[in-house]
Design a protein around this motif. Structure first.
Motif, mmCIF file in Angstrom:
data_model
loop_
_atom_site.group_PDB
_atom_site.id
_atom_site.type_symbol
_atom_site.label_atom_id
_atom_site.label_comp_id
_atom_site.label_asym_id
_atom_site.label_seq_id
_atom_site.Cartn_x
_atom_site.Cartn_y
_atom_site.Cartn_z
ATOM 1 N N LEU A 46 0.683 -1.038 -0.075
ATOM 2 C CA LEU A 46 0.148 -0.039 -0.118
ATOM 3 C C LEU A 46 0.882 1.322 -0.050
ATOM 4 O O LEU A 46 0.627 2.141 -0.600
ATOM 5 C CB LEU A 46 -0.837 0.098 1.337
ATOM 6 N N ASP A 51 -1.138 -2.439 -5.823
ATOM 7 C CA ASP A 51 -2.467 -3.241 -5.262
ATOM 8 C C ASP A 51 -2.080 -4.450 -4.623
ATOM 9 O O ASP A 51 -1.056 -5.195 -5.222
ATOM 10 C CB ASP A 51 -3.071 -3.302 -7.030
ATOM 11 N N SER A 53 -3.336 -7.140 -4.417
ATOM 12 C CA SER A 53 -3.406 -8.466 -4.987
ATOM 13 C C SER A 53 -2.459 -8.537 -6.396
ATOM 14 O O SER A 53 -2.616 -9.533 -7.293
ATOM 15 C CB SER A 53 -4.644 -8.552 -5.410
ATOM 16 N N ASP A 54 -1.696 -7.685 -6.378
ATOM 17 C CA ASP A 54 -0.702 -7.768 -7.753
ATOM 18 C C ASP A 54 0.418 -8.672 -7.118
ATOM 19 O O ASP A 54 1.384 -8.265 -6.215
ATOM 20 C CB ASP A 54 -0.106 -6.107 -7.872
ATOM 21 N N ALA A 83 -5.693 -5.497 3.105
ATOM 22 C CA ALA A 83 -4.284 -5.826 2.055
ATOM 23 C C ALA A 83 -3.634 -7.142 2.696
ATOM 24 O O ALA A 83 -3.179 -7.948 1.749
ATOM 25 C CB ALA A 83 -3.442 -4.856 2.368
#
Ligand code: DC
Length: 214
Positions: A46, A51, A53-54, A83
């Motif tokens: 963050l 992202d 989920s990357d 996250a």
């Protein structure tokens, strides 16, 4: 010499952390809150504006995690929760954190809490507890924690977030949250922390008795 590993898994706000800390003090073992590792990875992603989920960004953050990342004050609360759950679904992140968890436990034995300690991190752990409570009880506990930290929140929203995170943690392909086949189940819905600790000690003692008689 074999070291004592106590593996404690279960969904969010089931009372794992409080119980794990008390068991660690009781057995004079080091304690590792493995959720903190995933929280710290999520927070770093963050910070980088990426992202969670990357897979590329998240694995890079996991591979360069530093001890001081675990001491940050902003690892709790809804953004960090989400996250952490997102990065935890990425196999490369889990692989990067595996060695650290195993080395920690093997050094002097340990109590570790998380989602996959009894299934993946230490499948041979002698002691395994799977700690649960109803979603309503867990939502209420998380809501009270937020209030105690001065964070205003709506109980229904917090309970829905807890449910959504558990669903994601249980449904992911990589090391999903689930009880190990040889775990003892402990439902803390109607137990306060002292009662949960006593119940856990009784379960562990029972197993010692069974092992001694075998
Ligand atoms: O225990 P916690 O709520 O601090 O964990 C935060 C997130 O990290 C949780 O949603 C799932 C993930 N996690 C995991 O996948 N495996 C672990 N051993 C510990 C946590």
């Amino acid at each position: 010499m074999t070291t004592l590993i106590i593996a404690i898994d279960g969904p969010a706000a089931a009372g794992k952390g409080t119980l794990a800390r008390r068991l660690a003090a009781h057995f004079a073992l080091p304690y590792l809150d493995t959720g903190l590792l995933y929280r710290a990875v999520g927070r770093r992603v963050l910070d980088d504006g990426a992202d969670p989920s990357d897979p590329v960004a998240a694995e890079a953050a996991a591979r360069t995690l530093r001890p001081e990342d675990l001491d940050r004050a902003d690892l709790r609360g809804p953004p960090a929760d989400a996250a952490a759950s997102a990065v935890a679904a990425i196999p490369g992140v889990r692989a990067a954190l595996l060695d650290f968890q195993r080395s920690f436990g093997r050094a002097r034995g340990a109590v570790l809490d998380g989602r996959d300690i009894g299934t993946v991190v230490f499948p041979d752990a002698r002691e395994k507890l799977y700690v649960t409570a109803s979603p309503e009880a867990r939502g209420l506990r998380r809501w009270k924690e937020l209030l105690a930290r001065g964070v205003e929140a709506d109980l229904a929203t917090v309970t829905a977030e807890v449910r959504a995170r558990d669903a994601a943690d249980a449904a992911r392909a990589a090391a999903p949250m689930k009880p190990a086949e040889d775990a003892n189940l402990l439902d803390t819905t109607d137990l306060d922390p002292d009662q949960a600790f006593a119940a856990a000690l009784a379960l562990l003692a029972d197993r010692e008795t069974v092992a001694a008689k075998a």
